[in-house]
Design a protein around this motif. Structure first.
Motif, PDB file in Angstrom:
ATOM      1  N   ASN A  48       0.828  -1.209   0.000  1.00 56.66           N
ATOM      2  CA  ASN A  48       0.000   0.000   0.000  1.00 56.66           C
ATOM      3  C   ASN A  48       0.865   1.264   0.000  1.00 56.66           C
ATOM      4  N   ILE A  49       1.929   1.270   0.803  1.00 54.87           N
ATOM      5  CA  ILE A  49       2.805   2.453   0.867  1.00 54.87           C
ATOM      6  C   ILE A  49       3.564   2.640  -0.452  1.00 54.87           C
ATOM      7  N   TYR A  50       3.980   1.521  -1.030  1.00 58.50           N
ATOM      8  CA  TYR A  50       4.702   1.601  -2.306  1.00 58.50           C
ATOM      9  C   TYR A  50       3.806   2.171  -3.394  1.00 58.50           C
ATOM     10  N   LEU A  51       2.525   1.707  -3.426  1.00 58.23           N
ATOM     11  CA  LEU A  51       1.594   2.216  -4.439  1.00 58.23           C
ATOM     12  C   LEU A  51       1.261   3.690  -4.196  1.00 58.23           C
ATOM     13  N   ASP A  52       1.483   4.142  -2.948  1.00 54.73           N
ATOM     14  CA  ASP A  52       1.236   5.539  -2.610  1.00 54.73           C
ATOM     15  C   ASP A  52       2.473   6.412  -2.899  1.00 54.73           C
ATOM     16  N   HIS A  53       3.502   5.764  -3.480  1.00 55.62           N
ATOM     17  CA  HIS A  53       4.726   6.446  -3.908  1.00 55.62           C
ATOM     18  C   HIS A  53       5.529   7.029  -2.739  1.00 55.62           C
ATOM     19  N   GLN A  54       5.369   6.412  -1.576  1.00 56.68           N
ATOM     20  CA  GLN A  54       6.194   6.814  -0.428  1.00 56.68           C
ATOM     21  C   GLN A  54       7.324   5.778  -0.297  1.00 56.68           C
ATOM     22  N   THR A  60      11.646   1.279   4.435  1.00 52.00           N
ATOM     23  CA  THR A  60      11.761   1.047   5.886  1.00 52.00           C
ATOM     24  C   THR A  60      10.836  -0.091   6.328  1.00 52.00           C
ATOM     25  N   THR A  61       9.610  -0.078   5.802  1.00 54.65           N
ATOM     26  CA  THR A  61       8.638  -1.125   6.150  1.00 54.65           C
ATOM     27  C   THR A  61       9.083  -2.477   5.610  1.00 54.65           C
ATOM     28  N   LEU A  62       9.750  -2.477   4.446  1.00 50.50           N
ATOM     29  CA  LEU A  62      10.254  -3.722   3.859  1.00 50.50           C
ATOM     30  C   LEU A  62      11.340  -4.329   4.743  1.00 50.50           C
ATOM     31  N   ILE A  63      12.214  -3.474   5.282  1.00 47.38           N
ATOM     32  CA  ILE A  63      13.245  -3.966   6.209  1.00 47.38           C
ATOM     33  C   ILE A  63      12.592  -4.609   7.431  1.00 47.38           C
ATOM     34  N   LEU A  64      11.523  -3.978   7.931  1.00 48.73           N
ATOM     35  CA  LEU A  64      10.780  -4.535   9.060  1.00 48.73           C
ATOM     36  C   LEU A  64      10.194  -5.897   8.707  1.00 48.73           C
ATOM     37  N   LEU A  65       9.666  -6.029   7.469  1.00 44.94           N
ATOM     38  CA  LEU A  65       9.100  -7.294   7.009  1.00 44.94           C
ATOM     39  C   LEU A  65      10.155  -8.382   6.955  1.00 44.94           C
ATOM     40  N   VAL A  66      11.325  -8.047   6.393  1.00 46.60           N
ATOM     41  CA  VAL A  66      12.418  -9.035   6.322  1.00 46.60           C
ATOM     42  C   VAL A  66      12.852  -9.460   7.720  1.00 46.60           C
ATOM     43  N   SER A  67      12.884  -8.518   8.643  1.00 46.11           N
ATOM     44  CA  SER A  67      13.257  -8.850  10.031  1.00 46.11           C
ATOM     45  C   SER A  67      12.267  -9.831  10.645  1.00 46.11           C
ATOM     46  N   PHE A  68      10.964  -9.619  10.389  1.00 47.85           N
ATOM     47  CA  PHE A  68       9.940 -10.537  10.889  1.00 47.85           C
ATOM     48  C   PHE A  68      10.124 -11.934  10.296  1.00 47.85           C
ATOM     49  N   ILE A  69      10.434 -11.993   9.006  1.00 52.66           N
ATOM     50  CA  ILE A  69      10.612 -13.297   8.350  1.00 52.66           C
ATOM     51  C   ILE A  69      11.817 -14.030   8.940  1.00 52.66           C
ATOM     52  N   ILE A 163       0.518  10.088   5.864  1.00 54.08           N
ATOM     53  CA  ILE A 163       0.089   8.734   5.485  1.00 54.08           C
ATOM     54  C   ILE A 163      -1.363   8.804   5.071  1.00 54.08           C
ATOM     55  N   ASP A 164      -1.684   8.116   3.973  1.00 53.73           N
ATOM     56  CA  ASP A 164      -3.064   8.161   3.486  1.00 53.73           C
ATOM     57  C   ASP A 164      -3.953   7.315   4.381  1.00 53.73           C
ATOM     58  N   GLU A 165      -5.240   7.475   4.180  1.00 55.76           N
ATOM     59  CA  GLU A 165      -6.241   6.827   5.037  1.00 55.76           C
ATOM     60  C   GLU A 165      -6.194   5.305   4.926  1.00 55.76           C
ATOM     61  N   SER A 166      -5.923   4.796   3.723  1.00 51.10           N
ATOM     62  CA  SER A 166      -5.913   3.327   3.552  1.00 51.10           C
ATOM     63  C   SER A 166      -4.810   2.680   4.383  1.00 51.10           C
ATOM     64  N   THR A 167      -3.647   3.344   4.426  1.00 53.35           N
ATOM     65  CA  THR A 167      -2.541   2.800   5.237  1.00 53.35           C
ATOM     66  C   THR A 167      -2.890   2.829   6.720  1.00 53.35           C
ATOM     67  N   ILE A 168      -3.513   3.914   7.163  1.00 52.62           N
ATOM     68  CA  ILE A 168      -3.926   4.012   8.576  1.00 52.62           C
ATOM     69  C   ILE A 168      -4.936   2.932   8.916  1.00 52.62           C
ATOM     70  N   ILE A 169      -5.887   2.708   8.010  1.00 53.53           N
ATOM     71  CA  ILE A 169      -6.920   1.677   8.264  1.00 53.53           C
ATOM     72  C   ILE A 169      -6.279   0.301   8.398  1.00 53.53           C
ATOM     73  N   ILE A 170      -5.347  -0.007   7.469  1.00 52.98           N
ATOM     74  CA  ILE A 170      -4.677  -1.323   7.522  1.00 52.98           C
ATOM     75  C   ILE A 170      -3.893  -1.478   8.830  1.00 52.98           C
ATOM     76  N   ALA A 171      -3.136  -0.414   9.210  1.00 54.13           N
ATOM     77  CA  ALA A 171      -2.328  -0.477  10.430  1.00 54.13           C
ATOM     78  C   ALA A 171      -3.196  -0.614  11.675  1.00 54.13           C
ATOM     79  N   VAL A 172      -4.283   0.170  11.728  1.00 55.53           N
ATOM     80  CA  VAL A 172      -5.169   0.104  12.898  1.00 55.53           C
ATOM     81  C   VAL A 172      -5.798  -1.280  13.023  1.00 55.53           C
TER      82      VAL A 172
END
Length: 603
Positions: A48-54, A60-69, A163-172
């Motif tokens: 979602n963040i990538y499609l939002d061009h951020q 940063t979020t991708l690094i977090l994802l790799v850390s979780f994996i 941050i757009d609303e869709s990202t906030i909704i997903i995070a919440v």
């Protein structure tokens, strides 16, 4: 930890073991499923963040994802949940504070959710100390930021991201799902743990009930064993009393030489049987912990002479040279100890030495090792030139019912209890037996024992040194009025014959109740009381006699006569008011001496 887990394992069941507690298993499951949810949620955020061009935030979020994996894979390979929890909390703290102070520069609902997740996760996973630490590490900076923002004092040179609303909704949504999942998971684990605790408590309760039953059964068994030994002792000693007593009476009747030989054999066999019974009873008494050591004044040389006097005859019968050496420094000392138990130890050691020495010598040596005036340390040693003991058997000869070999038992006889009794008696006094033995050459048993020394000066024996009262009692023993309470007719006949040798015609009472009646309506100088009688036993009869109003009758000397082997028999005898105790089969001279002493004391 299950060491069979491979690197490519992805199953949670393979990393759970029976050694882990319910709480630890719940923590591992929480990490396993929580990391799955986090990977899915963060993956959605990355897209979602990538499609939002951020792109920076997406990276940063991708690094977090790799850390979780990576942490998920580490968990399924090596389930060290503590380390993984710390790593996750440090990551969450860094992300949270970075968002608050740099990236977003605001405190919103997502920040509140992350702080709440950190608090719940840290307390559930790591306990109170770590939970408090991570909670404060996140709460204090956030509160500080709110204070600074309230005063418009927080200004940095970096522009906050939006941050757009869709990202906030997903995070919440993801955060709420994780919060609900953690609470639900640990609530289930808590309920399961409580059920297991209740089941364990019930199981322990059942085990305690079973243990109480086993203890009660063991106590009943011990009581039954004690009563059995008492009954068997009484039943064996009663005919033995008759055999030995009649043998003594016949020996007192000046038998012919051929009759004397037969009587010697009879007496020897009866005494051996009595020694066998006494060994079994003594060992049982020692094993039951019922031995109480007395503190009585005595002279070691006198005790040694008494012990060795009878055993010297046995040694001479086998044509052995029997030597007794006693340190001169002990001759005038009166020591304090338990002469009965010391006699038992010395007697068993010398008896064994004589028994296992076919020819040669037996030496008994008593030496004062140390004299500190008020305490003497004495070494007792018994040495022989007998069959000796193999080195391999030295460790087992002190075990009950054990001799060096079966052939030894067959050739020399015995129960194998003598040394076991000696060892137990010494151990109860904190002492140790030293053994030196060479097969075919002989053995030496020795031990050291400390005795307090009495300040009393040992009297020098003189002729006619008896008190006048005792002398008078000896001269007038034939005038004594004796009451014998005994229900066994063989023992009654034996006692009548024995007392007739002393010129006494005793009165017989067949039970305790009859004895009380005779004391009430008659006059007696002494009472011999059997303890196990029908109608009324000897203990109760003695108690009733002591309650009589006439002081002369209430204070009549009473000697207990019994073949019982109960451990507390002496204590019960004295508690019931009796003056002394003689065990059947008794020695006539011993009984006569006790009668004389008691009568002399009362008169």
């Amino acid at each position: 930890m299950n060491r069979d887990v491979g690197f490519f394992n992805f199953s949670v069941n393979k990393i759970l073991t029976r050694e882990q507690t319910i709480l630890d298993q719940a923590r591992i499951r929480l990490l396993y499923y929580g990391l799955w949810l986090a990977i899915i949620a963060v993956s959605a955020l990355v897209v979602n963040i990538y499609l939002d061009h951020q792109y920076l935030l997406a990276f940063t979020t991708l690094i977090l994802l790799v850390s979780f994996i990576i942490l998920f894979k580490y968990l399924t390979f090596r389930p060290r949940w503590g380390i993984i929890s710390h790593i996750l909390l440090v990551m969450a703290t860094v992300v949270n504070l970075t968002n608050v102070f740099i990236t977003l520069q605001t405190v919103d609902i997502i920040t509140a959710q992350i702080v709440l997740l950190i608090i719940i996760f840290s307390f559930y996973m790591l306990g109170q100390v770590s939970g408090m630490f991570y909670s404060l590490m996140n709460l204090i900076p956030v509160l500080l930021f709110l204070i600074l923002e309230y005063d418009n004092n927080y200004v940095i040179g970096i522009k906050p991201m939006t941050i757009d609303e869709s990202t906030i909704i997903i995070a919440v949504c993801a955060n709420f799902i994780l919060i609900i999942f953690m609470h639900s998971h640990f609530y289930t684990a808590f309920i399961k743990s409580m059920k297991q605790l209740r089941a364990t408590a019930e199981e322990r309760g059942n085990l305690n009930v079973e243990l109480e039953k086993v203890i009660e059964k063991a106590e009943k068994s011990a009581q039954a064993k004690s009563e059995f030994l008492s009954i068997m002792s009484h039943e064996i000693r009663t005919p033995l009393n008759a055999v030995i007593g009649m043998g003594n009476l016949l020996m007192m009747g000046n038998p012919r030489p051929d009759q004397k030989d037969n009587l010697d054999i009879l007496k020897f066999s009866a005494n051996n049987l009595l020694a066998l019974v006494n060994d079994v009873l003594d060992f049982n008494k020692i094993e039951a912990g019922k031995v109480v050591f007395e503190n009585i004044k005595f002279k070691i040389p006198d005790l040694m002479q008494n012990v060795c006097g009878g055993l010297r005859l046995k040694a001479e019968e086998k044509e052995l040279e029997f030597r007794v050496s006693i340190d001169n420094s002990l001759k005038n000392k009166i020591v304090i100890g338990d002469p009965t138990r010391l006699t038992q130890i010395i007697f068993n050691l010398i008896s064994n030495a004589i028994k296992f020495t076919p020819s040669g010598n037996v030496w008994v040596n008593v030496k004062c090792v140390e004299d500190r005036h008020n305490i003497v340390n004495v070494n007792f040693s018994v040495k022989d030139t007998g069959i000796g003991i193999e080195k391999e058997s030295l460790a087992t000869i002190f075990e009950p019912f054990t001799q060096e070999s079966i052939s030894t038992t067959r050739q020399y006889g015995g129960t194998g209890l003598g040394l076991a009794i000696v060892k137990r008696l010494l151990e109860l006094q904190g002492l140790h037996m030293e053994v030196q033995s060479t097969l075919g050459e002989g053995s030496e048993f020795s031990f050291d024992m400390e005795f307090p020394v009495s300040t009393e000066v040992a009297p020098v024996p003189e002729e006619n040194d008896q008190p006048e009262s005792v002398t008078a009692a000896i001269d007038s023993i034939s005038q004594l009025r004796v009451l014998i309470a005994e229900d066994n007719m063989v023992n009654v006949m034996l006692m009548k014959k024995l007392f007739s040798k002393w010129g006494i015609t005793p009165t017989i009472a067949e039970n305790g109740e009859r004895a009380i009646e005779m004391v009430q309506y008659g006059n007696f100088d002494i009472i011999l009381m059997d303890l196990q009688m029908p109608v009324l036993n000897g203990f109760d009869a003695a108690t009733e006699i002591r309650k009589m109003r006439d002081p002369r009758k209430a204070n009549i000397p009473i000697i207990a006569l019994t073949a019982s082997a109960l451990f507390d028999i002496k204590e019960r005898v004295f508690n019931s008011g009796m003056n002394d105790y003689v065990s059947k089969p008794f020695k006539p001279d011993e009984l006569k001496e006790k009668i004389q002493n008691l009568v002399a004391t009362i008169s």
